[in-house]
Design a protein around this motif. Structure first.
Motif, PDB file in Angstrom:
ATOM      1  N   UNK A  61       0.820  -1.207   0.000  1.00 26.83           N
ATOM      2  CA  UNK A  61       0.000   0.000   0.000  1.00 26.83           C
ATOM      3  C   UNK A  61       0.861   1.267   0.000  1.00 26.83           C
ATOM      4  N   UNK A  62       2.007   1.218   0.702  1.00 28.03           N
ATOM      5  CA  UNK A  62       2.881   2.393   0.747  1.00 28.03           C
ATOM      6  C   UNK A  62       3.422   2.712  -0.643  1.00 28.03           C
ATOM      7  N   UNK A  63       3.849   1.686  -1.360  1.00 28.31           N
ATOM      8  CA  UNK A  63       4.359   1.870  -2.716  1.00 28.31           C
ATOM      9  C   UNK A  63       3.273   2.398  -3.638  1.00 28.31           C
ATOM     10  N   UNK A  64       2.083   1.824  -3.546  1.00 26.41           N
ATOM     11  CA  UNK A  64       0.969   2.259  -4.397  1.00 26.41           C
ATOM     12  C   UNK A  64       0.623   3.716  -4.129  1.00 26.41           C
ATOM     13  N   UNK A  65       0.676   4.118  -2.868  1.00 25.13           N
ATOM     14  CA  UNK A  65       0.341   5.498  -2.517  1.00 25.13           C
ATOM     15  C   UNK A  65       1.373   6.476  -3.068  1.00 25.13           C
ATOM     16  N   UNK A  66       2.650   6.112  -2.993  1.00 23.52           N
ATOM     17  CA  UNK A  66       3.700   6.981  -3.520  1.00 23.52           C
ATOM     18  C   UNK A  66       3.565   7.120  -5.034  1.00 23.52           C
ATOM     19  N   UNK A  67       3.308   6.026  -5.719  1.00 24.06           N
ATOM     20  CA  UNK A  67       3.154   6.066  -7.176  1.00 24.06           C
ATOM     21  C   UNK A  67       1.961   6.933  -7.568  1.00 24.06           C
ATOM     22  N   UNK A  68       0.854   6.772  -6.841  1.00 23.60           N
ATOM     23  CA  UNK A  68      -0.335   7.577  -7.132  1.00 23.60           C
ATOM     24  C   UNK A  68      -0.061   9.062  -6.925  1.00 23.60           C
ATOM     25  N   UNK A  69       0.669   9.391  -5.866  1.00 27.66           N
ATOM     26  CA  UNK A  69       0.991  10.789  -5.583  1.00 27.66           C
ATOM     27  C   UNK A  69       1.924  11.357  -6.657  1.00 27.66           C
ATOM     28  N   UNK A  70       2.897  10.561  -7.102  1.00 26.25           N
ATOM     29  CA  UNK A  70       3.800  11.014  -8.170  1.00 26.25           C
ATOM     30  C   UNK A  70       3.011  11.313  -9.436  1.00 26.25           C
ATOM     31  N   UNK A  71       2.113  10.425  -9.801  1.00 23.34           N
ATOM     32  CA  UNK A  71       1.311  10.626 -11.007  1.00 23.34           C
ATOM     33  C   UNK A  71       0.495  11.916 -10.921  1.00 23.34           C
ATOM     34  N   UNK A  72      -0.061  12.163  -9.752  1.00 24.46           N
ATOM     35  CA  UNK A  72      -0.841  13.378  -9.544  1.00 24.46           C
ATOM     36  C   UNK A  72       0.034  14.622  -9.695  1.00 24.46           C
ATOM     37  N   UNK A  73       1.212  14.606  -9.072  1.00 24.73           N
ATOM     38  CA  UNK A  73       2.078  15.779  -9.079  1.00 24.73           C
ATOM     39  C   UNK A  73       2.732  16.015 -10.431  1.00 24.73           C
ATOM     40  N   UNK A  74       2.972  14.972 -11.191  1.00 24.55           N
ATOM     41  CA  UNK A  74       3.528  15.169 -12.532  1.00 24.55           C
ATOM     42  C   UNK A  74       2.586  16.036 -13.369  1.00 24.55           C
ATOM     43  N   UNK A  75       1.299  15.840 -13.191  1.00 27.25           N
ATOM     44  CA  UNK A  75       0.308  16.653 -13.910  1.00 27.25           C
ATOM     45  C   UNK A  75       0.253  18.060 -13.330  1.00 27.25           C
ATOM     46  N   UNK A  76       0.141  18.147 -12.005  1.00 24.60           N
ATOM     47  CA  UNK A  76      -0.007  19.446 -11.351  1.00 24.60           C
ATOM     48  C   UNK A  76       1.216  20.347 -11.538  1.00 24.60           C
ATOM     49  N   UNK A  77       2.385  19.747 -11.575  1.00 27.89           N
ATOM     50  CA  UNK A  77       3.634  20.523 -11.666  1.00 27.89           C
ATOM     51  C   UNK A  77       4.123  20.697 -13.103  1.00 27.89           C
ATOM     52  N   UNK A  78       3.348  20.244 -14.068  1.00 31.53           N
ATOM     53  CA  UNK A  78       3.760  20.305 -15.474  1.00 31.53           C
ATOM     54  C   UNK A  78       5.150  19.691 -15.635  1.00 31.53           C
ATOM     55  N   UNK A  79       5.249  18.431 -15.198  1.00 38.81           N
ATOM     56  CA  UNK A  79       6.533  17.731 -15.200  1.00 38.81           C
ATOM     57  C   UNK A  79       6.421  16.424 -15.965  1.00 38.81           C
ATOM     58  N   UNK A  80       7.553  15.953 -16.474  1.00 40.89           N
ATOM     59  CA  UNK A  80       7.598  14.644 -17.119  1.00 40.89           C
ATOM     60  C   UNK A  80       8.792  13.876 -16.593  1.00 40.89           C
ATOM     61  N   UNK A  81       8.656  12.565 -16.575  1.00 38.20           N
ATOM     62  CA  UNK A  81       9.688  11.681 -16.040  1.00 38.20           C
ATOM     63  C   UNK A  81      10.407  10.974 -17.180  1.00 38.20           C
ATOM     64  N   UNK A  91      23.065   4.011 -10.512  1.00 36.92           N
ATOM     65  CA  UNK A  91      21.726   3.878 -11.099  1.00 36.92           C
ATOM     66  C   UNK A  91      20.747   3.362 -10.053  1.00 36.92           C
ATOM     67  N   UNK A  92      21.245   2.481  -9.172  1.00 40.58           N
ATOM     68  CA  UNK A  92      20.396   1.893  -8.133  1.00 40.58           C
ATOM     69  C   UNK A  92      19.975   2.901  -7.075  1.00 40.58           C
ATOM     70  N   UNK A  93      20.582   4.090  -7.062  1.00 40.99           N
ATOM     71  CA  UNK A  93      20.218   5.109  -6.091  1.00 40.99           C
ATOM     72  C   UNK A  93      18.917   5.818  -6.445  1.00 40.99           C
ATOM     73  N   UNK A  94      18.431   5.615  -7.657  1.00 41.43           N
ATOM     74  CA  UNK A  94      17.159   6.214  -8.062  1.00 41.43           C
ATOM     75  C   UNK A  94      16.010   5.431  -7.440  1.00 41.43           C
ATOM     76  N   UNK A  95      15.170   6.113  -6.693  1.00 43.78           N
ATOM     77  CA  UNK A  95      14.036   5.467  -6.037  1.00 43.78           C
ATOM     78  C   UNK A  95      12.758   6.269  -6.183  1.00 43.78           C
ATOM     79  N   UNK A  96      11.640   5.623  -5.944  1.00 43.75           N
ATOM     80  CA  UNK A  96      10.342   6.286  -6.052  1.00 43.75           C
ATOM     81  C   UNK A  96      10.227   7.447  -5.072  1.00 43.75           C
TER      82      UNK A  96
END
Length: 375
Positions: A38-58, A314-319
């Protein structure tokens, strides 16, 4: 003509296993928080929301964690090698770029798009090639050979690119160096000696080589690869040209990350031995689910890690790091002037060349024969 520059590599890599073998799994790097359920799912959902709100792309490299690659694809971002990451970031209309990879990739994005804000999940995520090519020492090397055109691999700092005539990636290096040879140019190459040797052998260009290596690809072992091939006689061997010569000589396919993926997707073999960072296997499995992928060996049977080809940076990149970029504007990349402007020329020169000569970009090279090339 070959030459080397003696350059210490300033990262912590002192540990050995009981057999005296070092491996990338023992190289120092910070480990991002591991998220599940659930923690992972919540972080992913929040990232998706903020990518839109902040006009950002990954934008993510093939070597980062599979969850990050999937997130980039699901949100309209991009997963690619360093050449395509540079193109995508430059052309995308988003005001903010999140670059999941290593520092030179974030710097390249900022050099190309100074009007955008560029962020990385962890600013300490770097590269042994970058660390092993100090800008001041490179300046001395360059000054000693003023008659040569300076060509540097993408895996270098903005300060090194600022001194260079051309930047190349493994996708376009062969074509660009071949063109320079046709123009009668002599090359000063940095920093990867294995890739430089491969290009020199393939093109016949007059190249003076800096003495650097990627700690991931430098570990692949030809003797162990021969043993693995004997156990899988029908497997095709895919090798990145940053690997040692003995490993490259055993390859059925030599190519960039994109070329290796294409070889698996388009190939008729059912088994593939892959000699590059194992992060690429995630995308390969998605695109070719019916193919068997085998990691190439980085050590012998006595080692604690038979195959551990994964970049610790590369392994230092995290959600969580991506979320921190979006919530707190952490990990922002800055490239000061005049370094940015000076570095821009060699990158734009590469992008213009690849745009105008798409047919010359490196494809998967089959049937490699030493001193002859792809057949």
């Amino acid at each position: 003509m070959n030459s080397t520059a003696s350059t210490p590599i300033s990262f912590d890599y002192p540990h050995q296993d009981a057999a005296g073998i070092t491996c990338t799994a023992q190289a120092w790097a910070k480990t991002p928080p591991h998220l599940e359920g659930a923690e992972k799912a919540a972080v992913i959902a929040r990232i998706k929301q903020l990518l839109v709100e902040k006009d950002a792309t990954l934008v993510a490299h093939y070597y980062v964690d599979g969850d990050i690659q999937d997130l980039a694809m699901e949100t309209g971002g991009f997963v690619a090698d360093s050449l395509e990451m540079a193109r995508f970031g430059k052309n995308h209309p988003a005001k903010n770029l999140i670059v999941a990879g290593v520092r030179f990739m974030g710097e390249t994005a900022k050099i190309l798009s100074p009007e955008k804000r560029v962020f990385m999940p962890d600013l300490d995520a770097t590269c042994s090639l970058d660390l092993g090519c100090d800008a001041a020492e490179f300046a001395v090397f360059r000054a000693a050979h003023p008659d040569r055109v300076t060509v540097v691999y993408a895996n270098t700092s903005a300060a090194v690119k600022a001194q260079s005539d051309w930047m190349v990636t493994s996708s376009c290096a062969l074509a660009i160096v071949h063109q320079l040879k046709l123009e009668g140019k002599k090359i000063l190459w940095a920093p990867d000696r294995h890739l430089g040797r491969y290009i020199q052998e393939q093109t016949g260009a007059d190249m003076l080589l800096w003495n650097g290596a990627c700690i991931v690809h430098d570990e692949f072992k030809a003797a162990e690869l021969e043993i693995l091939k004997a156990a899988h006689p029908n497997a095709m061997i895919l090798v990145h040209p940053e690997s040692p010569q003995g490993v490259v000589d055993l390859a059925d396919v030599v190519g960039s990350t994109s070329a290796m993926i294409k070889a698996v997707v388009d190939g008729t073999a059912t088994e593939y031995i892959v000699a590059t960072d194992k992060g690429i296997l995630h995308r390969m499995r998605q695109l070719a689910p019916n193919k068997k992928l085998i990691e190439a060996p980085t050590a012998g049977n006595s080692a604690t890690c038979k195959s551990c080809a994964h970049c610790p940076w590369m392994a230092m990149n995290g959600l969580q790091g991506i979320l921190d970029c979006l919530e707190n504007a952490s990990g922002e990349i800055f490239v000061p002037e005049p370094t940015r402007t000076q570095a821009l020329g060699c990158i734009e020169r590469m992008l213009d060349f690849t745009k105008n000569h798409p047919d010359l970009l490196a494809k998967a090279q089959h049937g490699f024969v030493k001193n002859i090339g792809a057949a």
